[in-house]
Design a protein around this motif. Sequence first.
Motif, PDB file in Angstrom:
ATOM      1  N   ALA A 153       0.832  -1.211   0.000  1.00 35.29           N
ATOM      2  CA  ALA A 153       0.000   0.000   0.000  1.00 35.29           C
ATOM      3  C   ALA A 153       0.865   1.258   0.000  1.00 35.29           C
ATOM      4  O   ALA A 153       0.427   2.315  -0.473  1.00 35.29           O
ATOM      5  N   LYS A 154       2.077   1.122   0.526  1.00 37.35           N
ATOM      6  CA  LYS A 154       3.000   2.258   0.579  1.00 37.35           C
ATOM      7  C   LYS A 154       4.116   2.148  -0.457  1.00 37.35           C
ATOM      8  O   LYS A 154       5.029   2.982  -0.479  1.00 37.35           O
ATOM      9  N   ASN A 155       4.049   1.104  -1.290  1.00 33.79           N
ATOM     10  CA  ASN A 155       5.106   0.881  -2.304  1.00 33.79           C
ATOM     11  C   ASN A 155       6.486   0.870  -1.664  1.00 33.79           C
ATOM     12  O   ASN A 155       7.452   1.439  -2.211  1.00 33.79           O
ATOM     13  N   THR A 156       6.590   0.228  -0.527  1.00 32.05           N
ATOM     14  CA  THR A 156       7.823   0.291   0.242  1.00 32.05           C
ATOM     15  C   THR A 156       8.249  -1.101   0.693  1.00 32.05           C
ATOM     16  O   THR A 156       7.408  -1.919   1.090  1.00 32.05           O
ATOM     17  N   VAL A 157       9.549  -1.341   0.612  1.00 30.50           N
ATOM     18  CA  VAL A 157      10.138  -2.560   1.150  1.00 30.50           C
ATOM     19  C   VAL A 157      11.125  -2.145   2.238  1.00 30.50           C
ATOM     20  O   VAL A 157      11.770  -1.092   2.140  1.00 30.50           O
ATOM     21  N   TYR A 158      11.219  -2.973   3.270  1.00 32.32           N
ATOM     22  CA  TYR A 158      12.053  -2.654   4.424  1.00 32.32           C
ATOM     23  C   TYR A 158      13.121  -3.722   4.622  1.00 32.32           C
ATOM     24  O   TYR A 158      12.942  -4.889   4.252  1.00 32.32           O
ATOM     25  N   LEU A 159      14.204  -3.306   5.236  1.00 33.94           N
ATOM     26  CA  LEU A 159      15.238  -4.242   5.654  1.00 33.94           C
ATOM     27  C   LEU A 159      15.631  -3.898   7.079  1.00 33.94           C
ATOM     28  O   LEU A 159      16.267  -2.874   7.331  1.00 33.94           O
ATOM     29  N   GLN A 160      15.194  -4.744   8.006  1.00 37.71           N
ATOM     30  CA  GLN A 160      15.559  -4.585   9.413  1.00 37.71           C
ATOM     31  C   GLN A 160      16.857  -5.337   9.635  1.00 37.71           C
ATOM     32  O   GLN A 160      16.924  -6.553   9.395  1.00 37.71           O
ATOM     33  N   MET A 161      17.862  -4.630  10.086  1.00 42.06           N
ATOM     34  CA  MET A 161      19.190  -5.222  10.285  1.00 42.06           C
ATOM     35  C   MET A 161      19.554  -5.148  11.763  1.00 42.06           C
ATOM     36  O   MET A 161      19.678  -4.051  12.318  1.00 42.06           O
ATOM     37  N   ASN A 162      19.679  -6.294  12.380  1.00 40.69           N
ATOM     38  CA  ASN A 162      20.039  -6.381  13.790  1.00 40.69           C
ATOM     39  C   ASN A 162      21.403  -7.056  13.944  1.00 40.69           C
ATOM     40  O   ASN A 162      21.890  -7.703  13.020  1.00 40.69           O
ATOM     41  N   SER A 163      21.975  -6.905  15.116  1.00 50.00           N
ATOM     42  CA  SER A 163      23.268  -7.533  15.415  1.00 50.00           C
ATOM     43  C   SER A 163      24.286  -7.256  14.306  1.00 50.00           C
ATOM     44  O   SER A 163      24.967  -8.166  13.824  1.00 50.00           O
ATOM     45  N   LEU A 164      24.378  -6.010  13.935  1.00 50.13           N
ATOM     46  CA  LEU A 164      25.243  -5.647  12.816  1.00 50.13           C
ATOM     47  C   LEU A 164      26.711  -5.892  13.139  1.00 50.13           C
ATOM     48  O   LEU A 164      27.146  -5.746  14.296  1.00 50.13           O
ATOM     49  N   LYS A 165      27.438  -6.258  12.100  1.00 47.18           N
ATOM     50  CA  LYS A 165      28.855  -6.555  12.211  1.00 47.18           C
ATOM     51  C   LYS A 165      29.647  -5.633  11.285  1.00 47.18           C
ATOM     52  O   LYS A 165      29.098  -5.151  10.289  1.00 47.18           O
ATOM     53  N   PRO A 166      30.906  -5.406  11.566  1.00 47.37           N
ATOM     54  CA  PRO A 166      31.712  -4.562  10.669  1.00 47.37           C
ATOM     55  C   PRO A 166      31.703  -5.064   9.223  1.00 47.37           C
ATOM     56  O   PRO A 166      31.741  -4.251   8.291  1.00 47.37           O
ATOM     57  N   GLU A 167      31.610  -6.366   9.041  1.00 44.22           N
ATOM     58  CA  GLU A 167      31.592  -6.901   7.673  1.00 44.22           C
ATOM     59  C   GLU A 167      30.279  -6.635   6.939  1.00 44.22           C
ATOM     60  O   GLU A 167      30.166  -6.931   5.746  1.00 44.22           O
ATOM     61  N   ASP A 168      29.296  -6.076   7.636  1.00 48.49           N
ATOM     62  CA  ASP A 168      28.055  -5.649   6.967  1.00 48.49           C
ATOM     63  C   ASP A 168      28.206  -4.272   6.317  1.00 48.49           C
ATOM     64  O   ASP A 168      27.304  -3.812   5.622  1.00 48.49           O
ATOM     65  N   THR A 169      29.323  -3.618   6.561  1.00 50.72           N
ATOM     66  CA  THR A 169      29.565  -2.305   5.980  1.00 50.72           C
ATOM     67  C   THR A 169      29.566  -2.380   4.462  1.00 50.72           C
ATOM     68  O   THR A 169      30.303  -3.170   3.865  1.00 50.72           O
ATOM     69  N   ALA A 170      28.723  -1.568   3.832  1.00 50.98           N
ATOM     70  CA  ALA A 170      28.572  -1.585   2.380  1.00 50.98           C
ATOM     71  C   ALA A 170      27.559  -0.529   1.970  1.00 50.98           C
ATOM     72  O   ALA A 170      26.866   0.042   2.820  1.00 50.98           O
ATOM     73  N   VAL A 171      27.468  -0.319   0.680  1.00 50.65           N
ATOM     74  CA  VAL A 171      26.347   0.435   0.129  1.00 50.65           C
ATOM     75  C   VAL A 171      25.246  -0.579  -0.160  1.00 50.65           C
ATOM     76  O   VAL A 171      25.488  -1.589  -0.830  1.00 50.65           O
ATOM     77  N   TYR A 172      24.077  -0.306   0.344  1.00 49.29           N
ATOM     78  CA  TYR A 172      22.938  -1.209   0.188  1.00 49.29           C
ATOM     79  C   TYR A 172      21.999  -0.676  -0.890  1.00 49.29           C
ATOM     80  O   TYR A 172      21.635   0.508  -0.874  1.00 49.29           O
ATOM     81  N   TYR A 173      21.641  -1.567  -1.808  1.00 48.99           N
ATOM     82  CA  TYR A 173      20.785  -1.226  -2.932  1.00 48.99           C
ATOM     83  C   TYR A 173      19.498  -2.035  -2.885  1.00 48.99           C
ATOM     84  O   TYR A 173      19.531  -3.237  -2.620  1.00 48.99           O
ATOM     85  N   CYS A 174      18.398  -1.371  -3.177  1.00 50.62           N
ATOM     86  CA  CYS A 174      17.156  -2.106  -3.364  1.00 50.62           C
ATOM     87  C   CYS A 174      16.889  -2.247  -4.861  1.00 50.62           C
ATOM     88  O   CYS A 174      17.388  -1.462  -5.664  1.00 50.62           O
ATOM     89  N   ALA A 175      16.115  -3.251  -5.206  1.00 48.87           N
ATOM     90  CA  ALA A 175      15.873  -3.530  -6.611  1.00 48.87           C
ATOM     91  C   ALA A 175      14.507  -4.174  -6.797  1.00 48.87           C
ATOM     92  O   ALA A 175      14.003  -4.862  -5.897  1.00 48.87           O
ATOM     93  N   VAL A 176      13.947  -3.957  -7.982  1.00 45.09           N
ATOM     94  CA  VAL A 176      12.656  -4.541  -8.363  1.00 45.09           C
ATOM     95  C   VAL A 176      12.920  -5.701  -9.315  1.00 45.09           C
ATOM     96  O   VAL A 176      13.607  -5.529 -10.336  1.00 45.09           O
TER      97      VAL A 176
END
Length: 123
Positions: free
Chosen positions: A74-97
């Motif tokens: 309904a909001k044309n939105t996708v979410y990414l909840q990221m918990n327990s983050l680690k240094p190796e999660d460091t990056a540019v995050y891209y969403c895609a259709v």
Amino acid sequence: VQLQAFGGGLVQAGGSLRLSCTTSRRTSSNNGMGWFRQAPGKEREFVTSIDWRGGGTYYADSVKGRFTISRDNAKNTVYLQMNSLKPEDTAVYYCAVARSSAATPNVERYQYWGQGTQVTVSS
């Protein structure tokens, strides 16, 4: 179709962030959506995807149990909840259709990409 990702930032290891990705029109509500990431000097890699209904998902092994993808059509939105983050999660995050309604880890099956949002996890 334009995609706009939000929510990136700097967080300490063990912390959480929630990314959002909003699309410009309702086309994406019938399509699978995905998140990918790219760290400096590395190739873009799959993180997670979700089908058009939100009932089917894929996760990369590296984020299973820590990240959760969801969507609100309904909001044309996708979410990414990221918990327990680690240094190796460091990056540019891209969403895609995706090209289809299914969730898929295959980067070649995505047709539209957002501009990316930076996530930095400090140790």
